[in-house]
Scaffold this active site. Structure first.
Site, PDB file in Angstrom:
ATOM      1  N   GLU A  86       0.851  -1.199   0.000  1.00  0.00           N
ATOM      2  CA  GLU A  86       0.000   0.000   0.000  1.00  0.00           C
ATOM      3  C   GLU A  86       0.880   1.240   0.000  1.00  0.00           C
ATOM      4  O   GLU A  86       1.719   1.437   0.877  1.00  0.00           O
ATOM      5  CB  GLU A  86      -0.954   0.054   1.195  1.00  0.00           C
ATOM      6  CG  GLU A  86      -1.873   1.270   1.003  1.00  0.00           C
ATOM      7  CD  GLU A  86      -2.873   1.562   2.113  1.00  0.00           C
ATOM      8  OE1 GLU A  86      -2.753   0.997   3.213  1.00  0.00           O
ATOM      9  OE2 GLU A  86      -3.766   2.399   1.866  1.00  0.00           O
ATOM     10  N   GLU A 111       4.952   4.918   3.347  1.00  0.00           N
ATOM     11  CA  GLU A 111       4.408   6.223   3.751  1.00  0.00           C
ATOM     12  C   GLU A 111       5.595   7.137   4.101  1.00  0.00           C
ATOM     13  O   GLU A 111       6.607   6.670   4.615  1.00  0.00           O
ATOM     14  CB  GLU A 111       3.479   6.008   4.969  1.00  0.00           C
ATOM     15  CG  GLU A 111       2.901   7.227   5.637  1.00  0.00           C
ATOM     16  CD  GLU A 111       2.149   8.163   4.703  1.00  0.00           C
ATOM     17  OE1 GLU A 111       1.107   7.788   4.155  1.00  0.00           O
ATOM     18  OE2 GLU A 111       2.642   9.306   4.517  1.00  0.00           O
ATOM     19  N   ASN A 138       9.798   7.569  -0.022  1.00  0.00           N
ATOM     20  CA  ASN A 138       9.128   8.160  -1.176  1.00  0.00           C
ATOM     21  C   ASN A 138       8.770   7.037  -2.153  1.00  0.00           C
ATOM     22  O   ASN A 138       9.659   6.345  -2.681  1.00  0.00           O
ATOM     23  CB  ASN A 138      10.096   9.168  -1.809  1.00  0.00           C
ATOM     24  CG  ASN A 138       9.540   9.814  -3.055  1.00  0.00           C
ATOM     25  OD1 ASN A 138       8.328   9.993  -3.197  1.00  0.00           O
ATOM     26  ND2 ASN A 138      10.435  10.173  -3.972  1.00  0.00           N
ATOM     27  N   ASP A 161      -2.843  12.192  -2.499  1.00  0.00           N
ATOM     28  CA  ASP A 161      -3.079  13.643  -2.411  1.00  0.00           C
ATOM     29  C   ASP A 161      -3.481  14.172  -3.784  1.00  0.00           C
ATOM     30  O   ASP A 161      -2.797  13.911  -4.778  1.00  0.00           O
ATOM     31  CB  ASP A 161      -1.811  14.341  -1.905  1.00  0.00           C
ATOM     32  CG  ASP A 161      -1.496  13.927  -0.471  1.00  0.00           C
ATOM     33  OD1 ASP A 161      -2.410  13.927   0.364  1.00  0.00           O
ATOM     34  OD2 ASP A 161      -0.333  13.578  -0.200  1.00  0.00           O
ATOM     35  N   ASP A 197     -11.359  10.443  -4.248  1.00  0.00           N
ATOM     36  CA  ASP A 197     -12.630  11.144  -4.064  1.00  0.00           C
ATOM     37  C   ASP A 197     -12.650  12.430  -4.884  1.00  0.00           C
ATOM     38  O   ASP A 197     -13.484  13.292  -4.638  1.00  0.00           O
ATOM     39  CB  ASP A 197     -12.872  11.447  -2.581  1.00  0.00           C
ATOM     40  CG  ASP A 197     -11.735  12.217  -1.944  1.00  0.00           C
ATOM     41  OD1 ASP A 197     -10.581  12.061  -2.390  1.00  0.00           O
ATOM     42  OD2 ASP A 197     -11.979  12.984  -0.999  1.00  0.00           O
ATOM     43  N   THR A 263     -11.838   4.472   5.784  1.00  0.00           N
ATOM     44  CA  THR A 263     -10.882   5.171   6.654  1.00  0.00           C
ATOM     45  C   THR A 263     -11.471   6.508   7.091  1.00  0.00           C
ATOM     46  O   THR A 263     -12.433   7.005   6.505  1.00  0.00           O
ATOM     47  CB  THR A 263      -9.553   5.443   5.918  1.00  0.00           C
ATOM     48  OG1 THR A 263      -9.821   6.319   4.813  1.00  0.00           O
ATOM     49  CG2 THR A 263      -8.914   4.165   5.413  1.00  0.00           C
ATOM     50  N   SER A 264     -10.861   7.096   8.106  1.00  0.00           N
ATOM     51  CA  SER A 264     -11.339   8.411   8.558  1.00  0.00           C
ATOM     52  C   SER A 264     -11.196   9.423   7.427  1.00  0.00           C
ATOM     53  O   SER A 264     -11.998  10.343   7.293  1.00  0.00           O
ATOM     54  CB  SER A 264     -10.564   8.865   9.792  1.00  0.00           C
ATOM     55  OG  SER A 264      -9.188   8.708   9.590  1.00  0.00           O
ATOM     56  N   PHE A 265     -10.198   9.204   6.579  1.00  0.00           N
ATOM     57  CA  PHE A 265     -10.003  10.112   5.446  1.00  0.00           C
ATOM     58  C   PHE A 265     -11.175  10.010   4.464  1.00  0.00           C
ATOM     59  O   PHE A 265     -11.754  11.023   4.052  1.00  0.00           O
ATOM     60  CB  PHE A 265      -8.683   9.778   4.740  1.00  0.00           C
ATOM     61  CG  PHE A 265      -8.357  10.771   3.682  1.00  0.00           C
ATOM     62  CD1 PHE A 265      -7.692  11.942   3.984  1.00  0.00           C
ATOM     63  CD2 PHE A 265      -8.749  10.560   2.374  1.00  0.00           C
ATOM     64  CE1 PHE A 265      -7.434  12.881   3.017  1.00  0.00           C
ATOM     65  CE2 PHE A 265      -8.492  11.493   1.396  1.00  0.00           C
ATOM     66  CZ  PHE A 265      -7.828  12.652   1.723  1.00  0.00           C
ATOM     67  N   GLU A 266     -11.524   8.780   4.121  1.00  0.00           N
ATOM     68  CA  GLU A 266     -12.647   8.609   3.186  1.00  0.00           C
ATOM     69  C   GLU A 266     -13.950   9.111   3.813  1.00  0.00           C
ATOM     70  O   GLU A 266     -14.793   9.699   3.134  1.00  0.00           O
ATOM     71  CB  GLU A 266     -12.795   7.133   2.780  1.00  0.00           C
ATOM     72  CG  GLU A 266     -13.957   6.940   1.823  1.00  0.00           C
ATOM     73  CD  GLU A 266     -14.213   5.494   1.412  1.00  0.00           C
ATOM     74  OE1 GLU A 266     -13.398   4.619   1.742  1.00  0.00           O
ATOM     75  OE2 GLU A 266     -15.232   5.269   0.752  1.00  0.00           O
TER      76      GLU A 266
HETATM   77  C1  LIG Z   1      -4.639  11.834   1.463  1.00  0.00           C
HETATM   78  S1  LIG Z   1      -3.657  10.736   2.337  1.00  0.00           S
HETATM   79  C2  LIG Z   1      -4.531   9.188   2.254  1.00  0.00           C
HETATM   80  C3  LIG Z   1      -4.077   8.205   3.268  1.00  0.00           C
HETATM   81  C4  LIG Z   1      -4.727   6.813   3.221  1.00  0.00           C
HETATM   82  N1  LIG Z   1      -4.449   6.145   1.981  1.00  0.00           N
HETATM   83  C5  LIG Z   1      -6.194   6.867   3.506  1.00  0.00           C
HETATM   84  O1  LIG Z   1      -6.991   6.582   2.610  1.00  0.00           O
HETATM   85  O2  LIG Z   1      -6.589   7.222   4.639  1.00  0.00           O
HETATM   86  C6  LIG Z   1      -2.280  10.475   1.225  1.00  0.00           C
HETATM   87  C7  LIG Z   1      -1.072   9.890   1.919  1.00  0.00           C
HETATM   88  O3  LIG Z   1      -0.055   9.648   0.951  1.00  0.00           O
HETATM   89  C8  LIG Z   1       1.201   9.976   1.534  1.00  0.00           C
HETATM   90  N2  LIG Z   1       2.149  10.230   0.433  1.00  0.00           N
HETATM   91  C9  LIG Z   1       2.096  11.258  -0.446  1.00  0.00           C
HETATM   92  N3  LIG Z   1       3.104  11.165  -1.315  1.00  0.00           N
HETATM   93  C10 LIG Z   1       3.815  10.056  -0.978  1.00  0.00           C
HETATM   94  C11 LIG Z   1       4.992   9.456  -1.514  1.00  0.00           C
HETATM   95  N4  LIG Z   1       5.621   9.973  -2.560  1.00  0.00           N
HETATM   96  N5  LIG Z   1       5.463   8.341  -0.938  1.00  0.00           N
HETATM   97  C12 LIG Z   1       4.813   7.795   0.139  1.00  0.00           C
HETATM   98  N6  LIG Z   1       3.696   8.332   0.698  1.00  0.00           N
HETATM   99  C13 LIG Z   1       3.208   9.443   0.137  1.00  0.00           C
HETATM  100  C14 LIG Z   1       0.890  11.185   2.381  1.00  0.00           C
HETATM  101  O4  LIG Z   1       1.863  11.386   3.386  1.00  0.00           O
HETATM  102  C15 LIG Z   1      -0.466  10.832   2.953  1.00  0.00           C
HETATM  103  O5  LIG Z   1      -0.354  10.131   4.164  1.00  0.00           O
END
Ligand SMILES: C[S@@+](CC[C@H](N)C(=O)[O-])C[C@H]1O[C@@H](n2cnc3c(N)ncnc32)[C@H](O)[C@@H]1O
Length: 284
Positions: A86, A111, A138, A161, A197, A263-266
């Site tokens: 993931e 992450e 990354n 994001d 979303d 998830t809390s985000f969704e």
């Molecule tokens: C909007 S959040 C969604 C988190 C999770 N997937 C959820 O649905 O609750 C996007 C996540 O992607 C991570 N992220 C963004 N760019 C990334 C990268 N290049 N490598 C790893 N993680 C990354 C951010 O730190 C953030 O935690």
């Protein structure tokens, strides 16, 4: 149970930080956020990181991966099993839930946000999981060199994001170059599951994956027309768009992936009346 705040949508920040100090020269899809751990997260990190955090040699930034480093899943998990990765696992809700439901699979959470990883460790501890490992890195670097080619059975990118502003679109994770990397790590027949979303990011994902010679949509043409989610966004004028009669004739949206926990985000997206787009592609 405490409610966790959803992670901030990163392009709310006007001034995104530059990437000059990052050895990986492509624009990164994240902004640096606080990395301080406190309380239970610090405790989880102290108690569990030795076993569950993959200790990656770095080049420069603390989210970089030394290109000579190759992940050995069998050594890390102590067994051979299908590997689910993931990307952007946030607070670890989805990956730990899936790991609990699928003890026969190995899960790697990728992450950049350290407190999110600490929260994931906390969940691993609470659920007594043994089949999850996490890495602070990354994602494109993980897919370019860290993961061996053809080593991943499923790749998940849920709610990356969105980077709304046109001038920030280059920071979106799902683009042609990323599809090449996804194809590199997946086994033939492996699945790439995505969710977002934001309708215009969903359209970008569909374009990127449909154009890739490496992937085929498992739900071609599905949920097109009046009842489809994209047409609904247009018809109802969601996401601040002006309502229109535009119709999405192409479709291709997957049904909600039942292995993806809310998830809390969704949940925040639902509360804001945004629709969810799922996509599932298979590597040829
Ligand atoms: C909007 S959040 C969604 C988190 C999770 N997937 C959820 O649905 O609750 C996007 C996540 O992607 C991570 N992220 C963004 N760019 C990334 C990268 N290049 N490598 C790893 N993680 C990354 C951010 O730190 C953030 O935690």
């Amino acid at each position: 149970m405490t409610t966790e705040p959803a992670l901030p949508v990163t392009d709310a920040a006007e001034d995104v930080q530059g990437t000059e100090t990052h050895h990986f020269r492509a624009p990164v899809s994240f902004v640096r956020r606080g990395s301080r751990l406190q309380g239970r997260r610090q405790q989880a990190w102290d108690e569990l990181s030795d076993v569950f955090v993959i200790d990656v040699p770095r080049v420069q930034a603390d989210t970089s991966v030394d290109p000579d480093y190759v992940f050995d899943a069998e050594a890390a998990f102590g067994r051979q099993a299908p590997l689910v990765v993931e990307i952007g696992s946030g607070l670890g809700e989805a990956v730990t839930h899936a790991a609990e439901q699928n003890p026969d699979k190995n899960f790697l959470a990728v992450e950049v946000y350290l407190p999110g990883l600490a929260q994931t460790l906390q969940r691993i501890g609470q659920k007594n999981l043994t089949n999850v490992r996490v890495v602070q890195a990354n994602a494109p670097e993980v897919l370019t060199t860290m993961l061996p080619a053809g080593s991943v059975d499923e790749l998940w990118v849920f709610f990356p994001d969105p980077w709304h502003k046109t001038r920030h679109h280059k920071r979106r994770m799902v683009k042609d170059s990323f599809a090449e990397l996804a194809a590199r790590v997946l086994v033939p027949g492996g699945l790439w599951r995505l969710a977002t979303d934001w309708s215009d990011y969903a359209v970008q994902m569909r374009e990127v994956l449909d154009a890739s010679p490496h992937f085929e949509n498992l739900h071609p043409g599905e949920r097109a027309g009046a009842d489809g989610p994209l047409t609904q966004v247009y018809a109802q004028g969601l996401e601040g768009k002006e309502a229109s009669n535009d119709v999405d004739t192409r479709g291709g949206w997957a049904p909600r992936f039942e292995g993806r926990i809310l998830t809390s985000f969704e949940n925040k997206a639902h509360q804001a009346n945004r629709l969810i787009f799922d996509l599932t592609y298979r590597k040829a």
